[in-house]
Design a protein around this motif. Structure first.
Motif, PDB file in Angstrom:
ATOM      1  N   UNK A  37      36.944  35.344  46.604  1.00  0.00           N
ATOM      2  CA  UNK A  37      36.660  34.841  45.263  1.00  0.00           C
ATOM      3  C   UNK A  37      35.429  35.580  44.749  1.00  0.00           C
ATOM      4  N   UNK A  38      35.569  36.237  43.611  1.00  0.00           N
ATOM      5  CA  UNK A  38      34.485  37.038  43.057  1.00  0.00           C
ATOM      6  C   UNK A  38      33.586  36.191  42.161  1.00  0.00           C
ATOM      7  N   UNK A  39      32.324  36.593  42.091  1.00  0.00           N
ATOM      8  CA  UNK A  39      31.347  35.928  41.236  1.00  0.00           C
ATOM      9  C   UNK A  39      31.298  36.595  39.868  1.00  0.00           C
ATOM     10  N   UNK A  40      30.963  35.796  38.868  1.00  0.00           N
ATOM     11  CA  UNK A  40      30.818  36.276  37.494  1.00  0.00           C
ATOM     12  C   UNK A  40      29.630  35.607  36.832  1.00  0.00           C
ATOM     13  N   UNK A  41      29.189  36.194  35.724  1.00  0.00           N
ATOM     14  CA  UNK A  41      28.141  35.535  34.947  1.00  0.00           C
ATOM     15  C   UNK A  41      28.585  34.160  34.478  1.00  0.00           C
ATOM     16  N   UNK A  42      29.902  33.968  34.298  1.00  0.00           N
ATOM     17  CA  UNK A  42      30.382  32.645  33.903  1.00  0.00           C
ATOM     18  C   UNK A  42      30.005  31.589  34.934  1.00  0.00           C
ATOM     19  N   UNK A 145      42.468  46.042  48.428  1.00  0.00           N
ATOM     20  CA  UNK A 145      42.150  44.991  49.400  1.00  0.00           C
ATOM     21  C   UNK A 145      41.925  43.672  48.672  1.00  0.00           C
ATOM     22  N   UNK A 146      41.952  42.573  49.421  1.00  0.00           N
ATOM     23  CA  UNK A 146      41.815  41.259  48.803  1.00  0.00           C
ATOM     24  C   UNK A 146      40.490  41.107  48.050  1.00  0.00           C
ATOM     25  N   UNK A 147      39.387  41.639  48.613  1.00  0.00           N
ATOM     26  CA  UNK A 147      38.118  41.501  47.904  1.00  0.00           C
ATOM     27  C   UNK A 147      38.147  42.262  46.585  1.00  0.00           C
ATOM     28  N   UNK A 148      38.854  43.394  46.537  1.00  0.00           N
ATOM     29  CA  UNK A 148      38.998  44.129  45.283  1.00  0.00           C
ATOM     30  C   UNK A 148      39.888  43.375  44.301  1.00  0.00           C
ATOM     31  N   UNK A 318      32.885  47.066  45.128  1.00  0.00           N
ATOM     32  CA  UNK A 318      32.315  45.864  45.753  1.00  0.00           C
ATOM     33  C   UNK A 318      30.854  46.146  46.084  1.00  0.00           C
ATOM     34  N   UNK A 319      29.963  45.374  45.484  1.00  0.00           N
ATOM     35  CA  UNK A 319      28.532  45.548  45.742  1.00  0.00           C
ATOM     36  C   UNK A 319      28.102  44.842  47.017  1.00  0.00           C
TER      37      UNK A 319
END
Length: 347
Positions: A37-42, A145-148, A318-319
């Motif tokens: 699950x990626x993070x966002x400014x939201x 990949x899943x993280x991407x 991915x950072x």
């Protein structure tokens, strides 16, 4: 299951890990085991309650209004379908998927988002999440990949929505502000793939990373932005894709409008630098310039994005990755804005 929730608006300290019941998919829904699950400014603004409301910009609010607490955050989910509710084709079970996190105002390809997973309904800071099955997209053939894959929904969906609403065409010159962030890098990649000449604004330490993402020219946001843009694009800009609304060097809208060619489009999708601006309206009507607001994507935009991902035509950066229980630390890292690309939680 383990989940990270907020019980009120506030700082990173309001994020709390908890044992909660695995949700049951309702009619027309699928249950997804979250792999990334990626993070966002939201996430930050929803947690802080920073969106305001019409007529009351200082009111504490989620993405589109009051939040029902406790709320599991996280809009950007990649994972595997483990079960489905009534009325859903069981062949979806076992599929590798990406979830479209938008809550739409209608069931049509050009519907507008009026809510967001992680704000108006529970999201993916958890081991499992439910979602409408029609918004669960099979990504079995994607080389990503899943993280991407998890980076795609909000950042790349927002970017594609901006590009589509701005009607960017092959051969046009496009300017991308805030180009080192998740949406900014997505804009650079997609605009380059569309055959546009891509100019970008970024900080000095990130210029090389933005060039590597596909920008033809990158200008330093601290060194007289407008003058630099004039130097590299003396004939003007066709489309401005503005992620931040203004920059350290000054108000990009008021100073940058004269750079836009006749018939150009200025698309704004964020307000990192401040939500109140002033500009000379004559620069709009005398030159047939359009100022366009863009919030996320439509279902049709999301389908286009998934096709790009299945073909491997985009390459999310991915950072950093964090385990789920370090969600607060991950959000703190996101808020520092020292990274290039996306930060991802791995439940």
């Amino acid at each position: 299951m383990r989940a990270v929730r907020i019980a009120r608006h506030g700082g990173p300290d309001v994020l709390a890990e908890a044992d909660v019941t695995v949700p049951t998919p309702g009619a027309g829904e699928a249950l997804v085991r979250v792999t990334a699950v990626a993070l966002n400014n939201t996430d930050l603004w929803t947690r802080e309650g920073a969106y305001g409301r019409p007529g009351d910009p200082k009111a504490l609010s989620g993405w589109r209004g009051s939040i029902d607490f406790p709320r599991i955050q996280g809009a950007d989910v990649a994972g595997r379908v483990v079960s489905v509710g009534p009325g859903v084709d069981r062949s979806l079970v076992g599929r590798r998927v990406v979830v479209d996190p938008a809550i739409y105002d209608a069931d049509r390809p050009d519907a507008n988002p009026v809510g967001l997973m992680g704000s108006e309904r529970d999201g993916g800071y958890a081991e499992y999440v439910t979602a409408p099955a029609k918004q669960v997209h099979d990504m079995a053939g994607s080389p990503l990949a899943d993280d991407q894959l998890a980076t795609l929904p909000t950042a790349y969906g927002t970017a594609l929505g901006m590009i589509e609403r701005g009607r960017l065409r092959q051969g046009e010159t496009v300017l991308v502000s805030g180009a080192s962030g998740g949406v900014g890098l997505a804009l650079v990649q997609i605009a380059r793939a569309r055959g546009a000449r891509v100019l970008a604004i970024s900080s000095a330490s990130k210029l090389d990373s933005v060039r590597e993402a596909g920008a033809h020219d990158v200008v330093d946001r601290a060194e007289g932005v407008v003058e630099q843009i004039r130097a590299v694009a003396p004939d003007g800009i066709d489309v401005v894709l503005d992620v931040v609304l203004d920059v350290v060097a000054g108000n990009l809208v008021s100073e940058g409008l004269p750079l836009v060619r006749d018939g150009g489009r200025w698309v704004t999708a964020g307000a990192l630098g401040g939500h109140a601006v002033a500009f000379d309206v004559r620069r709009l009507y005398l030159h047939n310039v359009q100022l366009i607001g863009s919030s996320m994507h439509t279902p049709a935009h999301f389908e286009l994005l998934m096709d790009l991902a299945r073909r491997g035509e985009i390459a999310p950066v991915i950072a950093a990755t964090f385990p789920l229980h370090e969600a607060a630390r991950a959000q703190e890292e996101l808020a520092r804005r020292r990274h290039v690309g996306k930060i991802v939680l791995l439940p």
